[in-house]
Design an enzyme around this catalytic site. Structure first.
Site, PDB file in Angstrom:
ATOM      1  N   SER A   1      10.065   3.698  16.894  1.00 16.43           N
ATOM      2  CA  SER A   1      11.421   3.417  17.417  1.00 16.43           C
ATOM      3  C   SER A   1      12.200   4.704  17.657  1.00 16.43           C
ATOM      4  O   SER A   1      13.111   4.739  18.478  1.00 16.43           O
ATOM      5  CB  SER A   1      12.220   2.568  16.425  1.00 16.43           C
ATOM      6  OG  SER A   1      11.532   1.414  16.080  1.00 16.43           O
TER       7      SER A   1
ATOM      8  N   ALA B   1      17.955  11.568  15.387  1.00 17.47           N
ATOM      9  CA  ALA B   1      19.152  12.056  16.095  1.00 17.47           C
ATOM     10  C   ALA B   1      19.396  13.546  15.840  1.00 17.47           C
ATOM     11  O   ALA B   1      20.442  13.924  15.288  1.00 17.47           O
ATOM     12  CB  ALA B   1      20.376  11.216  15.697  1.00 17.47           C
TER      13      ALA B   1
ATOM     14  N   ASP C   1       4.332  -7.612   8.098  1.00 23.22           N
ATOM     15  CA  ASP C   1       4.160  -6.249   7.566  1.00 23.22           C
ATOM     16  C   ASP C   1       5.145  -5.971   6.430  1.00 23.22           C
ATOM     17  O   ASP C   1       4.816  -5.273   5.472  1.00 23.22           O
ATOM     18  CB  ASP C   1       4.383  -5.215   8.684  1.00 23.22           C
ATOM     19  CG  ASP C   1       3.284  -5.262   9.717  1.00 23.22           C
ATOM     20  OD1 ASP C   1       2.112  -5.476   9.326  1.00 23.22           O
ATOM     21  OD2 ASP C   1       3.576  -5.106  10.912  1.00 23.22           O
ATOM     22  N   GLY C   2       6.346  -6.520   6.544  1.00 22.19           N
ATOM     23  CA  GLY C   2       7.350  -6.329   5.495  1.00 22.19           C
ATOM     24  C   GLY C   2       6.844  -6.887   4.172  1.00 22.19           C
ATOM     25  O   GLY C   2       6.943  -6.242   3.120  1.00 22.19           O
TER      26      GLY C   2
ATOM     27  N   ASN D   1       4.171   3.612   4.993  1.00 23.80           N
ATOM     28  CA  ASN D   1       4.600   3.886   6.372  1.00 23.80           C
ATOM     29  C   ASN D   1       5.210   5.279   6.503  1.00 23.80           C
ATOM     30  O   ASN D   1       4.813   6.058   7.346  1.00 23.80           O
ATOM     31  CB  ASN D   1       5.692   2.903   6.807  1.00 23.80           C
ATOM     32  CG  ASN D   1       5.132   1.631   7.403  1.00 23.80           C
ATOM     33  OD1 ASN D   1       3.958   1.573   7.746  1.00 23.80           O
ATOM     34  ND2 ASN D   1       5.971   0.624   7.525  1.00 23.80           N
TER      35      ASN D   1
HETATM   36  P1  NAP Z   1      12.582  -4.817   8.462  1.00 24.57           P
HETATM   37  O1  NAP Z   1      13.697  -3.924   8.889  1.00 24.57           O
HETATM   38  O2  NAP Z   1      12.897  -6.229   8.071  1.00 24.57           O
HETATM   39  O3  NAP Z   1      11.429  -4.886   9.585  1.00 24.57           O
HETATM   40  C1  NAP Z   1      11.027  -3.812  10.294  1.00 24.57           C
HETATM   41  C2  NAP Z   1       9.977  -4.190  11.349  1.00 24.57           C
HETATM   42  O4  NAP Z   1       8.964  -3.188  11.253  1.00 24.57           O
HETATM   43  C3  NAP Z   1       9.281  -5.549  11.170  1.00 24.57           C
HETATM   44  O5  NAP Z   1       9.109  -6.148  12.439  1.00 24.57           O
HETATM   45  C4  NAP Z   1       7.935  -5.164  10.565  1.00 24.57           C
HETATM   46  O6  NAP Z   1       6.864  -6.074  10.914  1.00 24.57           O
HETATM   47  C5  NAP Z   1       7.688  -3.842  11.266  1.00 24.57           C
HETATM   48  N1  NAP Z   1       6.715  -2.969  10.617  1.00 24.57           N
HETATM   49  C6  NAP Z   1       6.599  -2.613   9.316  1.00 24.57           C
HETATM   50  N2  NAP Z   1       5.557  -1.782   9.150  1.00 24.57           N
HETATM   51  C7  NAP Z   1       5.008  -1.608  10.377  1.00 24.57           C
HETATM   52  C8  NAP Z   1       3.905  -0.847  10.859  1.00 24.57           C
HETATM   53  N3  NAP Z   1       3.154  -0.072  10.064  1.00 24.57           N
HETATM   54  N4  NAP Z   1       3.653  -0.878  12.194  1.00 24.57           N
HETATM   55  C9  NAP Z   1       4.400  -1.617  13.024  1.00 24.57           C
HETATM   56  N5  NAP Z   1       5.445  -2.352  12.614  1.00 24.57           N
HETATM   57  C10 NAP Z   1       5.743  -2.345  11.316  1.00 24.57           C
HETATM   58  O7  NAP Z   1      11.916  -4.052   7.215  1.00 24.57           O
HETATM   59  P2  NAP Z   1      10.596  -4.398   6.423  1.00 24.57           P
HETATM   60  O8  NAP Z   1       9.950  -5.615   7.037  1.00 24.57           O
HETATM   61  O9  NAP Z   1      10.905  -4.379   4.974  1.00 24.57           O
HETATM   62  O10 NAP Z   1       9.705  -3.118   6.760  1.00 24.57           O
HETATM   63  C11 NAP Z   1      10.067  -1.834   6.291  1.00 24.57           C
HETATM   64  C12 NAP Z   1       9.822  -0.904   7.444  1.00 24.57           C
HETATM   65  O11 NAP Z   1      10.806  -1.137   8.436  1.00 24.57           O
HETATM   66  C13 NAP Z   1       9.981   0.556   7.128  1.00 24.57           C
HETATM   67  O12 NAP Z   1       8.812   1.098   6.561  1.00 24.57           O
HETATM   68  C14 NAP Z   1      10.297   1.129   8.507  1.00 24.57           C
HETATM   69  O13 NAP Z   1       9.134   1.626   9.143  1.00 24.57           O
HETATM   70  C15 NAP Z   1      10.766  -0.056   9.308  1.00 24.57           C
HETATM   71  N6  NAP Z   1      12.114   0.211   9.874  1.00 24.57           N
HETATM   72  C16 NAP Z   1      12.206   0.260  11.214  1.00 24.57           C
HETATM   73  C17 NAP Z   1      13.419   0.606  11.803  1.00 24.57           C
HETATM   74  C18 NAP Z   1      13.471   0.702  13.289  1.00 24.57           C
HETATM   75  O14 NAP Z   1      12.430   0.462  13.929  1.00 24.57           O
HETATM   76  N7  NAP Z   1      14.604   1.060  13.867  1.00 24.57           N
HETATM   77  C19 NAP Z   1      14.546   0.889  11.024  1.00 24.57           C
HETATM   78  C20 NAP Z   1      14.399   0.816   9.640  1.00 24.57           C
HETATM   79  C21 NAP Z   1      13.172   0.487   9.067  1.00 24.57           C
HETATM   80  P3  NAP Z   1       6.829  -7.620  10.489  1.00 24.57           P
HETATM   81  O15 NAP Z   1       7.715  -8.315  11.475  1.00 24.57           O
HETATM   82  O16 NAP Z   1       5.386  -8.021  10.621  1.00 24.57           O
HETATM   83  O17 NAP Z   1       7.341  -7.693   9.070  1.00 24.57           O
END
Ligand code: NAP
Length: 267
Positions: A170, A189, A51-52, A125
């Site tokens: 999350s 938070a 997804d990233g 997203n």
């Molecule tokens: P990353 O921090 O390396 O990965 C974030 C995770 O989110 C990866 O496992 C990615 O899937 C997953 N993801 C992304 N879009 C998704 C969706 N629509 N539904 C379910 N899972 C999804 O960052 P990145 O890969 O560049 O992705 C950016 C995204 O990270 C942001 O849009 C944000 O949503 C998310 N993020 C999450 C958190 C958290 O959950 N605490 C914190 C910061 C950002 P893949 O493994 O397939 O790449």
């Protein structure tokens, strides 16, 4: 059968590069043109990775209108539709038009600085608005132009339906079926004490409503992330978050089912 121009993007893993080589060979053998960038003539974008990588491709191509499909090379893969072992079936289905398009809405934020300068950010997203790490931020939140709450906490996140399974989830936000057109405002938070009163759960809004954010101390730095891409601002007068006109057209094949995917990935 008509021949297509196909743009392939990949992340940097060895598996993704191998998959790109196999896909390229098969497409060229069948008479299609394969390019490594996005052009206005592109008929299909293929993104290899997770997804990233998918989000990175969409941003790099500036939210293209043409159909986009993902091949998952070992990540969570919510956007990604195909497994590397199914490449031949994918090409057959694509060539015979055996697929549908899932239109995903996006969200934008419009930042107005104190000097009147205006900057926009778009996310597939989500958009997050936070203060400096480990410091609370305080702002007035309006919904549809009406003041609703004085928020205090780490910040807020506004997710699209497609983004509901990412950072939003999350934070305790709800999973939303992408067929529903809405924006989900999820607190990060939030403080809810006798001193500060903020909503502690997500708020769901129709996606034609806008959310206004007015910082209590405009001179304090604000961080805005659209799909994880961070920009920082000092002296923000106001931020408006609303649906963006941009959409992402995702190719989905017969077996795609959102709720099966949720079950597979989360339970
Ligand atoms: P990353 O921090 O390396 O990965 C974030 C995770 O989110 C990866 O496992 C990615 O899937 C997953 N993801 C992304 N879009 C998704 C969706 N629509 N539904 C379910 N899972 C999804 O960052 P990145 O890969 O560049 O992705 C950016 C995204 O990270 C942001 O849009 C944000 O949503 C998310 N993020 C999450 C958190 C958290 O959950 N605490 C914190 C910061 C950002 P893949 O493994 O397939 O790449």
């Amino acid at each position: 059968m008509s021949k297509h121009i196909i743009s392939i993007f990949t992340n940097d893993t060895e598996l993704s590069r191998d998959v790109r080589a196999d896909l390229r060979k098969e497409l060229v053998n069948r008479g299609h043109t394969v390019i490594g960038e996005y052009s206005p003539n592109t008929d299909l974008i293929v993104c290899i990775g997770g997804d990233g990588a998918f989000l990175e491709t969409i941003h790099k191509c500036n939210f293209p209108e043409c159909p986009t499909v993902g091949i998952n090379t070992g990540h969570l893969g919510f956007f990604q539709e195909i497994l590397p072992c199914d490449i031949e079936k994918f090409i057959n289905d694509y060539e015979s038009g055996n697929y549908s398009i899932q239109e995903l809405g996006t969200v934008k934020c419009v930042v107005t600085e104190a000097d009147g300068n205006v900057i926009e950010h778009v996310g597939l997203n989500e958009i997050t608005i936070t203060g400096r790490k480990s410091y609370s931020i305080h702002f007035d939140i309006t919904i549809g132009g009406k003041q609703i709450e004085k928020f205090s906490g780490d910040g807020i996140l506004v997710a699209t339906s497609a983004g509901s399974t990412a950072y939003n989830y999350s934070l305790g936000g709800s999973i939303v079926d992408p067929r529903l057109r809405l924006l989900q405002v999820t607190p990060i938070a939030p403080m809810n004490t006798t001193a500060y009163r903020s909503f502690t759960s997500s708020v769901l809004l129709p996606d034609d409503m806008s959310i206004g954010i007015i910082p209590e101390s405009p001179e304090k730095r604000i961080y805005i992330a659209n799909d994880g891409e961070i920009s920082s601002y000092a002296n923000v007068r106001e931020i408006e978050v609303r649906r963006s006109a941009k959409v992402v057209n995702l190719v989905r094949f017969k077996d795609y089912d959102f709720w099966n995917k949720v079950k597979d990935k989360f339970l």
